[in-house]
Design an enzyme around this catalytic site. Structure first.
Site, PDB file in Angstrom:
ATOM      1  CD  GLU A  76      -2.919   0.988   2.401  1.00 49.10           C
ATOM      2  OE1 GLU A  76      -3.259  -0.143   2.807  1.00 49.10           O
ATOM      3  OE2 GLU A  76      -3.345   2.045   2.893  1.00 49.10           O
ATOM      4  CE  LYS A 251      -6.126  -1.809   5.613  1.00 51.99           C
ATOM      5  NZ  LYS A 251      -5.244  -0.964   4.800  1.00 51.99           N
ATOM      6  CG  ASP A 267       1.491 -16.792  11.939  1.00 51.08           C
ATOM      7  OD1 ASP A 267       0.665 -16.115  11.313  1.00 51.08           O
ATOM      8  OD2 ASP A 267       1.268 -17.930  12.374  1.00 51.08           O
ATOM      9  CG  HIS A 365      -3.589   7.097   1.579  1.00 51.47           C
ATOM     10  ND1 HIS A 365      -3.430   6.329   2.705  1.00 51.47           N
ATOM     11  CD2 HIS A 365      -3.844   6.251   0.578  1.00 51.47           C
ATOM     12  CE1 HIS A 365      -3.591   5.068   2.387  1.00 51.47           C
ATOM     13  NE2 HIS A 365      -3.838   4.987   1.107  1.00 51.47           N
TER      14      HIS A 365
HETATM   15  C1  MEV Z   1      -5.981   2.715   5.070  1.00 54.06           C
HETATM   16  O1  MEV Z   1      -5.156   1.626   4.731  1.00 54.06           O
HETATM   17  C2  MEV Z   1      -6.016   2.877   6.572  1.00 54.06           C
HETATM   18  C3  MEV Z   1      -6.980   3.940   7.079  1.00 54.06           C
HETATM   19  O2  MEV Z   1      -8.308   3.673   6.613  1.00 54.06           O
HETATM   20  C4  MEV Z   1      -6.936   3.886   8.587  1.00 54.06           C
HETATM   21  C5  MEV Z   1      -7.956   4.775   9.269  1.00 54.06           C
HETATM   22  O3  MEV Z   1      -9.032   5.038   8.704  1.00 54.06           O
HETATM   23  O4  MEV Z   1      -7.660   5.171  10.410  1.00 54.06           O
HETATM   24  C6  MEV Z   1      -6.624   5.305   6.564  1.00 54.06           C
END
Ligand code: MEV
Length: 375
Positions: A76, A251, A267, A365
């Site tokens: 990513e 995430k 792992d 991003h």
């Molecule tokens: C993207 O890989 C991760 C995010 O969605 C985490 C978040 O929303 O805090 C940007």
């Protein structure tokens, strides 16, 4: 001329920089070559090739006063840049302060069809069972054995069961294979002692005795001012209070943790499973990180989670890139590695919620993403 930033360097310059900073004498470039097919074929069944993903270096990390380069393997865009940026802000206040607890894991032997005397019988045979387990491994040690009565909560009414749990000090290994071997070794004896039937014999990936706690303070000015700090606290309020947001928030945390895990040959599925269970420890799934404003108005963050990782055995011994990643980090123990991962998770979360609370994730991003993929 001002020194080049890491991201401004050519690949050769980056490799030289890493070599100099870490004093690695091995051929770094050779270690980064894709895994040979024969090795892949030994690792998994029915291999047809290897799937490679990028490995990069997150800069600016200071962990417990030590400056280090953090290898991250991830597909990513922007994750590595974001971690580096967050670490740079944390550095102003001394970087990340991390503590790691023990290295104990649990191996479970599920026993069914037993009567009420079974627990006592097992506890009376503790010494003998530990000896059987310990005869199976020289590297990890079963230090204790505990029993738990458990009622079936499934809809199938399978009755009561007895869990015989080995407590195993995995030291610098992740420990899965050794734990499973030990559980299998004691199973016949457990069945004989209890008169019951042993069903499962397996480690628990809920490594609550391998906890890591990391804190850092992020300068309000660098974050964009008090208003942004306030908005980040709103973001945290949502992640703490709502499972739909908590999962996405976590995430982002795992973007950092998994990328270091993958680079160092861990792992990551085990890490993920343990982390998410810990997020729901009070019965509700919540954010893995906590955030508050300091008296000075800066933003203080904390992450606590179980991290079962290893620097010996498994893929860490076979995969040259994983070996290299561990050398770059210069970690001396599994705990050292877990501490880096916790810091990467906290940094990543800060970067994500800062961007979300300010310009928005697509602006920052995805702009990077588009630039990279434009032909
Ligand atoms: C993207 O890989 C991760 C995010 O969605 C985490 C978040 O929303 O805090 C940007």
């Amino acid at each position: 001329m001002a020194e080049k930033k890491f991201y401004e360097m050519s690949r050769g310059e980056r490799l030289n920089y890493v070599k100099k900073a870490t004093e690695i004498s091995d051929d770094i470039e050779a270690m980064l070559k894709p895994l040979a097919f024969d090795d892949a074929n030994r690792m998994v069944e029915n291999a047809i090739g290897v799937m490679s993903i990028p490995m990069g270096i997150a800069t600016n990390f200071v962990i417990n006063g030590r400056e280090l380069l953090v290898p991250m393997a991830i597909e990513e865009p922007s994750v590595i840049a974001a971690a580096s940026k967050a670490a740079k802000i944390a550095k102003i206040n001394g970087g990340f302060t991390v503590e790691a607890g023990g290295s104990l894991m649990i191996g479970q032997v599920q026993t069914v069809g037993v009567d009420k005397t079974a627990s006592d019988k097992i506890l009376k045979s503790k010494k003998q069972l530990l000896a059987i387990a310990n005869a199976k491994s020289r590297s990890v040690v079963a230090t204790d054995l505990q029993v738990r009565q458990l009622r079936d909560a499934s809809p199938n009414n399978m009755g009561d069961m007895l869990l015989v749990e080995l407590v195993i000090d995995t030291k610098d290994a992740m420990g899965a294979n050794a734990i499973n071997t030990m559980c299998e070794a004691i199973a016949p004896q457990v069945a004989e002692i209890t008169g019951g039937e042993v069903v499962l014999k397996i480690l628990s990936n809920y490594a609550t005795r391998r906890m890591v706690k990391c804190r850092a303070v992020f300068d309000k000015g660098e974050l964009g001012g008090s208003e942004i700090v306030e908005r980040i606290l709103y973001a945290y309020a949502l992640a703490y209070s709502d499972v739909y947001r908590a999962v996405t928030h976590n995430k982002g945390v795992m973007n950092g943790i998994d990328a270091v895990a993958l680079a160092t040959g861990q792992d990551f599925r085990a890490i993920e499973a343990g982390a998410h269970a810990y997020s729901a420890r009070d019965g509700t799934y919540r954010s893995l990180t906590k955030w508050h404003r300091t008296r000075e108005g800066d933003l203080a963050g904390e992450i606590e989670l179980p991290l079962a990782v290893g620097i010996v055995g498994g893929i860490t011994a076979m995969h040259p890139a994983a070996k290299l990643a561990l050398q770059i980090l210069g970690v001396k123990s599994a705990k050292d590695l877990a501490m880096v991962m916790a810091a990467a998770g906290l940094a990543q979360n800060l970067a994500a919620i800062r961007a979300l609370s300010a310009e928005g994730i697509q602006e920052g991003h995805m702009r990077l993403h588009k630039r990279k993929f434009r032909k």
